[in-house]
Motif scaffolding. Structure first.
Motif, PDB file in Angstrom:
ATOM      1  N   GLY A  26       0.793  -1.223   0.000  1.00  0.00           N
ATOM      2  CA  GLY A  26       0.000   0.000   0.000  1.00  0.00           C
ATOM      3  C   GLY A  26       0.823   1.269   0.000  1.00  0.00           C
ATOM      4  N   GLU A  27       2.096   1.173   0.380  1.00  0.00           N
ATOM      5  CA  GLU A  27       2.945   2.358   0.370  1.00  0.00           C
ATOM      6  C   GLU A  27       3.536   2.581  -1.024  1.00  0.00           C
ATOM      7  N   SER A  28       4.115   3.768  -1.219  1.00  0.00           N
ATOM      8  CA  SER A  28       4.662   4.155  -2.515  1.00  0.00           C
ATOM      9  C   SER A  28       6.185   4.136  -2.493  1.00  0.00           C
ATOM     10  N   TYR A  29       6.778   4.061  -3.686  1.00  0.00           N
ATOM     11  CA  TYR A  29       8.219   4.209  -3.830  1.00  0.00           C
ATOM     12  C   TYR A  29       8.462   5.204  -4.964  1.00  0.00           C
ATOM     13  N   ARG A  30       9.694   5.712  -5.031  1.00  0.00           N
ATOM     14  CA  ARG A  30      10.025   6.693  -6.067  1.00  0.00           C
ATOM     15  C   ARG A  30      11.529   6.675  -6.275  1.00  0.00           C
ATOM     16  N   THR A  31      11.942   6.558  -7.546  1.00  0.00           N
ATOM     17  CA  THR A  31      13.365   6.581  -7.890  1.00  0.00           C
ATOM     18  C   THR A  31      13.572   7.518  -9.079  1.00  0.00           C
ATOM     19  N   SER A  32      14.697   8.238  -9.056  1.00  0.00           N
ATOM     20  CA  SER A  32      14.977   9.201 -10.129  1.00  0.00           C
ATOM     21  C   SER A  32      16.451   9.142 -10.491  1.00  0.00           C
ATOM     22  N   TRP A  33      16.740   9.458 -11.769  1.00  0.00           N
ATOM     23  CA  TRP A  33      18.104   9.454 -12.282  1.00  0.00           C
ATOM     24  C   TRP A  33      18.358  10.732 -13.099  1.00  0.00           C
ATOM     25  N   ALA A  34      19.636  11.087 -13.218  1.00  0.00           N
ATOM     26  CA  ALA A  34      20.017  12.245 -14.036  1.00  0.00           C
ATOM     27  C   ALA A  34      21.383  11.973 -14.655  1.00  0.00           C
ATOM     28  N   PRO A  35      21.650  12.541 -15.835  1.00  0.00           N
ATOM     29  CA  PRO A  35      22.974  12.358 -16.463  1.00  0.00           C
ATOM     30  C   PRO A  35      24.037  13.137 -15.711  1.00  0.00           C
ATOM     31  N   VAL A  36      25.274  12.621 -15.779  1.00  0.00           N
ATOM     32  CA  VAL A  36      26.405  13.249 -15.109  1.00  0.00           C
ATOM     33  C   VAL A  36      27.380  13.771 -16.158  1.00  0.00           C
ATOM     34  N   GLY A  37      27.907  14.953 -15.940  1.00  0.00           N
ATOM     35  CA  GLY A  37      28.925  15.513 -16.827  1.00  0.00           C
ATOM     36  C   GLY A  37      28.433  15.688 -18.249  1.00  0.00           C
ATOM     37  N   ASP A  38      29.175  15.096 -19.214  1.00  0.00           N
ATOM     38  CA  ASP A  38      28.842  15.260 -20.628  1.00  0.00           C
ATOM     39  C   ASP A  38      27.860  14.219 -21.143  1.00  0.00           C
ATOM     40  N   THR A  39      27.358  13.363 -20.261  1.00  0.00           N
ATOM     41  CA  THR A  39      26.411  12.334 -20.692  1.00  0.00           C
ATOM     42  C   THR A  39      25.140  12.981 -21.216  1.00  0.00           C
ATOM     43  N   GLU A  40      24.690  12.529 -22.381  1.00  0.00           N
ATOM     44  CA  GLU A  40      23.473  13.083 -22.969  1.00  0.00           C
ATOM     45  C   GLU A  40      22.245  12.400 -22.380  1.00  0.00           C
ATOM     46  N   GLY A  41      21.141  13.140 -22.317  1.00  0.00           N
ATOM     47  CA  GLY A  41      19.894  12.580 -21.824  1.00  0.00           C
ATOM     48  C   GLY A  41      19.197  13.513 -20.866  1.00  0.00           C
ATOM     49  N   GLU A  42      17.926  13.244 -20.656  1.00  0.00           N
ATOM     50  CA  GLU A  42      17.112  14.044 -19.754  1.00  0.00           C
ATOM     51  C   GLU A  42      16.845  13.262 -18.470  1.00  0.00           C
ATOM     52  N   PRO A  43      16.787  13.956 -17.327  1.00  0.00           N
ATOM     53  CA  PRO A  43      16.448  13.274 -16.075  1.00  0.00           C
ATOM     54  C   PRO A  43      15.107  12.548 -16.204  1.00  0.00           C
ATOM     55  N   PHE A  44      14.976  11.419 -15.508  1.00  0.00           N
ATOM     56  CA  PHE A  44      13.734  10.666 -15.531  1.00  0.00           C
ATOM     57  C   PHE A  44      13.614   9.888 -14.222  1.00  0.00           C
ATOM     58  N   GLY A  45      12.459   9.300 -14.023  1.00  0.00           N
ATOM     59  CA  GLY A  45      12.268   8.520 -12.808  1.00  0.00           C
ATOM     60  C   GLY A  45      11.031   7.655 -12.885  1.00  0.00           C
ATOM     61  N   PHE A  46      10.899   6.783 -11.897  1.00  0.00           N
ATOM     62  CA  PHE A  46       9.748   5.892 -11.800  1.00  0.00           C
ATOM     63  C   PHE A  46       9.121   6.002 -10.421  1.00  0.00           C
ATOM     64  N   GLU A  47       7.853   5.651 -10.359  1.00  0.00           N
ATOM     65  CA  GLU A  47       7.131   5.634  -9.092  1.00  0.00           C
ATOM     66  C   GLU A  47       6.039   4.583  -9.176  1.00  0.00           C
ATOM     67  N   GLY A  48       5.560   4.184  -8.028  1.00  0.00           N
ATOM     68  CA  GLY A  48       4.505   3.180  -8.011  1.00  0.00           C
ATOM     69  C   GLY A  48       4.137   2.801  -6.595  1.00  0.00           C
ATOM     70  N   GLU A  49       3.323   1.738  -6.484  1.00  0.00           N
ATOM     71  CA  GLU A  49       2.851   1.274  -5.189  1.00  0.00           C
ATOM     72  C   GLU A  49       3.219  -0.189  -4.989  1.00  0.00           C
ATOM     73  N   VAL A  50       3.402  -0.558  -3.723  1.00  0.00           N
ATOM     74  CA  VAL A  50       3.713  -1.935  -3.358  1.00  0.00           C
ATOM     75  C   VAL A  50       2.408  -2.726  -3.271  1.00  0.00           C
ATOM     76  N   LEU A  51       2.322  -3.829  -4.042  1.00  0.00           N
ATOM     77  CA  LEU A  51       1.116  -4.650  -4.067  1.00  0.00           C
ATOM     78  C   LEU A  51       1.224  -5.898  -3.197  1.00  0.00           C
ATOM     79  N   LEU A  52       2.414  -6.489  -3.122  1.00  0.00           N
ATOM     80  CA  LEU A  52       2.585  -7.760  -2.421  1.00  0.00           C
ATOM     81  C   LEU A  52       4.027  -7.892  -1.981  1.00  0.00           C
ATOM     82  N   VAL A  53       4.235  -8.423  -0.771  1.00  0.00           N
ATOM     83  CA  VAL A  53       5.582  -8.667  -0.262  1.00  0.00           C
ATOM     84  C   VAL A  53       5.606 -10.030   0.422  1.00  0.00           C
ATOM     85  N   ASP A  54       6.557 -10.878  -0.003  1.00  0.00           N
ATOM     86  CA  ASP A  54       6.807 -12.169   0.628  1.00  0.00           C
ATOM     87  C   ASP A  54       8.326 -12.278   0.797  1.00  0.00           C
ATOM     88  N   GLU A  55       8.863 -11.550   1.773  1.00  0.00           N
ATOM     89  CA  GLU A  55      10.308 -11.439   1.985  1.00  0.00           C
ATOM     90  C   GLU A  55      10.917 -12.769   2.420  1.00  0.00           C
TER      91      GLU A  55
END
Length: 326
Positions: free
Chosen positions: A226-255
């Motif tokens: 039921g809780e949410s997570y969020r991860t984001s990335w960005a390029p470093v230095g001369d690396t080409e690309g735009e920052p992006f990220g993902f998010e979502g909710e936890v549906l099931l856990v069987d650790e």
């Protein structure tokens, strides 16, 4: 693909599954009669089994349940009617409730398994016998044919030594159907540590970076349904690309065995279901991610981004920088 034929016969009131394996009869017998191995294939992708009881004696019972990515459960029971090791066994197969009592309106069936040697390994014939044509039709309508095919097709990974099956083969992508993709990668490390590496923010930041030239700028993890997570990335230095990220909710856990989440790119409506499974053998862990896409077009669009290459770079970093020496 082990399954060679699935035939339904309304006159004989049977459904017969035939599968061929490049393994001796004794090895296949062990896979079908050892609960921890059965759990790896008894159920189609996304519905793995958990055997909570397995009394492998004539008159004994096996009780199990299959769990969907969203946590729905379907329970079953086997009563062992005969055992002829290693040539076969027969059970009374029933749909049951959480207490193991047969469900009203669902058919029980007698089910036989036979195993025989072939020139390339072995053959399994699984025949289900129904009381009526309506019962056979009901089970087929529930998806038994395709579900059985997909379940049995998972057996190749079970029958081989895990390292022989996957070590050195990198990140593998398998198209299961129009909306499901299975990704597998063997990593050298114990399951408990691999689980932590997927859910401890300090460890995640060390390896889940994709190709060189990117950094993780945000990492909020959770293992609470039921809780949410969020991860984001960005390029470093001369690396080409735009920052992006993902998010979502936890549906099931069987650790530390399984975790299911939704996933969507930040700012985008398209959502997938990501089903992470971890299996350990001989100090190595097979990471399996079953991804469910909303449609074929979305599946192909995301795969075309080079997702698998980015995952391989991350898994290699996981082995070399997180698991090595621990």
């Amino acid at each position: 693909m082990p399954v060679t034929d699935i035939t339904t016969d309304p006159e004989a009131l049977t459904m017969t599954v035939t599968a061929e394996f490049a393994a001796p009869v004794e090895r296949v017998w062990n896979a079908f009669t050892t609960p921890r191995q059965l759990e790896r294939f008894w159920g189609p992708p996304g519905w793995p089994s958990t055997f909570r009881e397995f009394d492998f004696t004539v008159g004994g019972r096996a009780q199990y349940f299959m769990t969907s990515p969203r946590g729905e459960k379907s329970s079953g029971s086997w009563e062992f009617l005969s055992i002829d090791e290693p040539r076969g066994f027969e059970v009374l197969d029933s749909f049951v409730d959480d207490e193991g009592k047969p469900l009203d309106g669902f058919p029980a069936m007698r089910m036989s398994f036979t195993f025989e040697e072939t020139s390339t390994g072995s053959r399994m014939v699984n025949t289900s016998y129904f009381d009526s044509a309506d019962a056979l039709e009901q089970v087929v309508a529930m998806g038994a044919v395709e579900g059985t095919r997909m379940a049995m097709d998972q057996l190749d990974a079970v029958l081989q030594d895990l390292r022989e099956y996957a070590e050195g083969k990198g990140t593998r992508v398998e198209l299961i159907d129009d909306t499901h993709v299975r990704i597998t990668r063997l990593v050298n490390g114990p399951r408990e540590l691999v689980w932590r590496a997927h859910h401890d923010p300090d460890l995640v930041r060390q390896w889940m970076l994709g190709p060189d030239g990117w950094e993780m700028t945000e990492c909020v993890m959770s293992t609470t349904v039921g809780e949410s997570y969020r991860t984001s990335w960005a390029p470093v230095g001369d690396t080409e690309g735009e920052p992006f990220g993902f998010e979502g909710e936890v549906l099931l856990v069987d650790e530390p065995r399984r975790a299911v989440t939704t996933e969507r790119m930040q700012g985008q409506p398209i959502e997938t279901i990501n089903d992470l499974n971890l299996y350990e053998e001989d100090g190595a862990t097979l990471v399996t991610v079953l991804i469910e896409y909303p449609d074929l077009e979305t599946r192909d669009m995301i795969l075309a981004t080079g997702m698998a290459d980015g995952m391989e770079a991350s898994f290699a970093r996981l082995e070399h920088e997180v698991l090595a020496g621990r």
